[in-house]
Design a protein around this motif. Sequence first.
Motif, PDB file in Angstrom:
ATOM      1  N   GLY A 200       0.788  -1.223   0.000  1.00 59.78           N
ATOM      2  CA  GLY A 200       0.000   0.000   0.000  1.00 59.78           C
ATOM      3  C   GLY A 200       0.821   1.273   0.000  1.00 59.78           C
ATOM      4  N   TRP A 201       2.146   1.151  -0.161  1.00 59.25           N
ATOM      5  CA  TRP A 201       2.999   2.341  -0.094  1.00 59.25           C
ATOM      6  C   TRP A 201       2.610   3.366  -1.159  1.00 59.25           C
ATOM      7  N   ASP A 202       2.515   2.933  -2.407  1.00 57.81           N
ATOM      8  CA  ASP A 202       2.179   3.862  -3.489  1.00 57.81           C
ATOM      9  C   ASP A 202       0.754   4.400  -3.353  1.00 57.81           C
ATOM     10  N   LEU A 203      -0.172   3.520  -2.999  1.00 55.77           N
ATOM     11  CA  LEU A 203      -1.556   3.960  -2.843  1.00 55.77           C
ATOM     12  C   LEU A 203      -1.667   4.980  -1.723  1.00 55.77           C
ATOM     13  N   ASP A 204      -0.938   4.747  -0.634  1.00 56.52           N
ATOM     14  CA  ASP A 204      -0.984   5.685   0.482  1.00 56.52           C
ATOM     15  C   ASP A 204      -0.446   7.044   0.055  1.00 56.52           C
ATOM     16  N   SER A 205       0.539   7.037  -0.804  1.00 55.39           N
ATOM     17  CA  SER A 205       1.093   8.300  -1.302  1.00 55.39           C
ATOM     18  C   SER A 205       0.047   9.072  -2.093  1.00 55.39           C
ATOM     19  N   GLU A 206      -0.743   8.347  -2.865  1.00 54.94           N
ATOM     20  CA  GLU A 206      -1.761   9.014  -3.655  1.00 54.94           C
ATOM     21  C   GLU A 206      -2.878   9.591  -2.781  1.00 54.94           C
ATOM     22  N   LEU A 207      -3.125   8.940  -1.638  1.00 53.83           N
ATOM     23  CA  LEU A 207      -4.214   9.391  -0.772  1.00 53.83           C
ATOM     24  C   LEU A 207      -3.799  10.544   0.137  1.00 53.83           C
ATOM     25  N   ASP A 208      -2.496  10.761   0.270  1.00 56.71           N
ATOM     26  CA  ASP A 208      -1.997  11.829   1.142  1.00 56.71           C
ATOM     27  C   ASP A 208      -1.994  13.142   0.366  1.00 56.71           C
ATOM     28  N   LEU A 209      -3.001  13.951   0.609  1.00 56.61           N
ATOM     29  CA  LEU A 209      -3.154  15.195  -0.142  1.00 56.61           C
ATOM     30  C   LEU A 209      -2.060  16.201   0.157  1.00 56.61           C
ATOM     31  N   THR A 210      -1.379  16.041   1.296  1.00 57.04           N
ATOM     32  CA  THR A 210      -0.332  16.996   1.667  1.00 57.04           C
ATOM     33  C   THR A 210       1.035  16.579   1.164  1.00 57.04           C
ATOM     34  N   ASP A 211       1.127  15.400   0.539  1.00 57.40           N
ATOM     35  CA  ASP A 211       2.416  14.908   0.062  1.00 57.40           C
ATOM     36  C   ASP A 211       2.702  15.494  -1.321  1.00 57.40           C
ATOM     37  N   PRO A 212       3.729  16.314  -1.444  1.00 52.97           N
ATOM     38  CA  PRO A 212       4.026  16.926  -2.751  1.00 52.97           C
ATOM     39  C   PRO A 212       4.497  15.926  -3.794  1.00 52.97           C
ATOM     40  N   SER A 213       4.814  14.699  -3.385  1.00 51.97           N
ATOM     41  CA  SER A 213       5.286  13.701  -4.340  1.00 51.97           C
ATOM     42  C   SER A 213       4.149  12.940  -5.002  1.00 51.97           C
ATOM     43  N   ARG A 214       2.910  13.338  -4.714  1.00 49.43           N
ATOM     44  CA  ARG A 214       1.770  12.669  -5.352  1.00 49.43           C
ATOM     45  C   ARG A 214       1.900  12.782  -6.871  1.00 49.43           C
ATOM     46  N   ARG A 215       1.689  11.651  -7.555  1.00 46.13           N
ATOM     47  CA  ARG A 215       1.875  11.645  -9.010  1.00 46.13           C
ATOM     48  C   ARG A 215       0.641  12.152  -9.755  1.00 46.13           C
ATOM     49  N   PHE A 216      -0.527  11.852  -9.213  1.00 47.76           N
ATOM     50  CA  PHE A 216      -1.764  12.186  -9.923  1.00 47.76           C
ATOM     51  C   PHE A 216      -2.537  13.262  -9.157  1.00 47.76           C
ATOM     52  N   ASP A 217      -2.385  14.476  -9.597  1.00 47.43           N
ATOM     53  CA  ASP A 217      -3.099  15.587  -8.972  1.00 47.43           C
ATOM     54  C   ASP A 217      -3.418  16.582 -10.076  1.00 47.43           C
ATOM     55  N   ARG A 218      -4.633  16.648 -10.498  1.00 45.58           N
ATOM     56  CA  ARG A 218      -5.020  17.494 -11.616  1.00 45.58           C
ATOM     57  C   ARG A 218      -4.860  18.979 -11.320  1.00 45.58           C
ATOM     58  N   TYR A 219      -4.736  19.295 -10.011  1.00 50.15           N
ATOM     59  CA  TYR A 219      -4.646  20.716  -9.643  1.00 50.15           C
ATOM     60  C   TYR A 219      -3.216  21.153  -9.399  1.00 50.15           C
ATOM     61  N   ARG A 220      -2.250  20.270  -9.590  1.00 49.87           N
ATOM     62  CA  ARG A 220      -0.855  20.653  -9.343  1.00 49.87           C
ATOM     63  C   ARG A 220      -0.326  21.485 -10.501  1.00 49.87           C
TER      64      ARG A 220
END
Length: 262
Positions: free
Chosen positions: A242-262
Amino acid sequence: MSSDSVKWTDVELAHWTVVLAIATIALVATTIWITSTDRRRDSRQRKSDREEAADRLAEERAEIDRRVAEERKAAEDRATRQRQVVAATSLLQRIADVDPFIKIIPNLDKQIQGTPSAGAYEAARDAVGNLKKGALAEALALHSPTGTRLYQALVQLYLSAMDGHWKRVTQDITPTFEERAVGDLRHCTRHVRLCLYQLINDGAVPVDALGPNLDEPDVPNLARSLDGDSDPWAPTAWTPPGWDLDSELDLTDPSRRFDRYR
């Protein structure tokens, strides 16, 4: 003639008397032998029956003892598992309570008395203090040396981040440096949190979760140089599910790969 006849009769009578006596003795001896044989056979049979009964009783008692031991062990395992889940869940709550302050904690040394953010700083300190209490309580009830050491290492990291000492051992204090430190703290927190999830789900955490050196848990060095190492810390020996999935769910993590508003 009469005298000889009588004598012959006597002899014949005596002969048959002897024969009858011998037959009687033989019959008595045979009867005694048969009786003795039957008694010995009955005695052996009774002894065999007693031994078989004793063996069956011993087997039944052993089976009962085995079942009782298994049931006791199963009950103890269930109780241990329940305590483990309760302890891990409580630690997850302590981690969740400190999560909103991840950006504040490495900058507590910048607090200025009387600023509007003073309340947030105080709440951050309280959250870290609450995290520390878990290392002295629930972490010891995890029944997982790996899980206990991981959580205690995380607490140590938070305490180091809060006291600001890591900033005093380097000359490269820049916003990028501090941002990387926040990322280190966030990723290490995620690692421990996911390991606790693993403990709840499977009852164990792989020893590789400690890192390549089992004698010293792998945690980020907040004071390491940015040269060639600007990415946040990440586990190297074992990455929890769940490491990658958890990264995607963490809205405060700047390393999120999929964020349409970045």
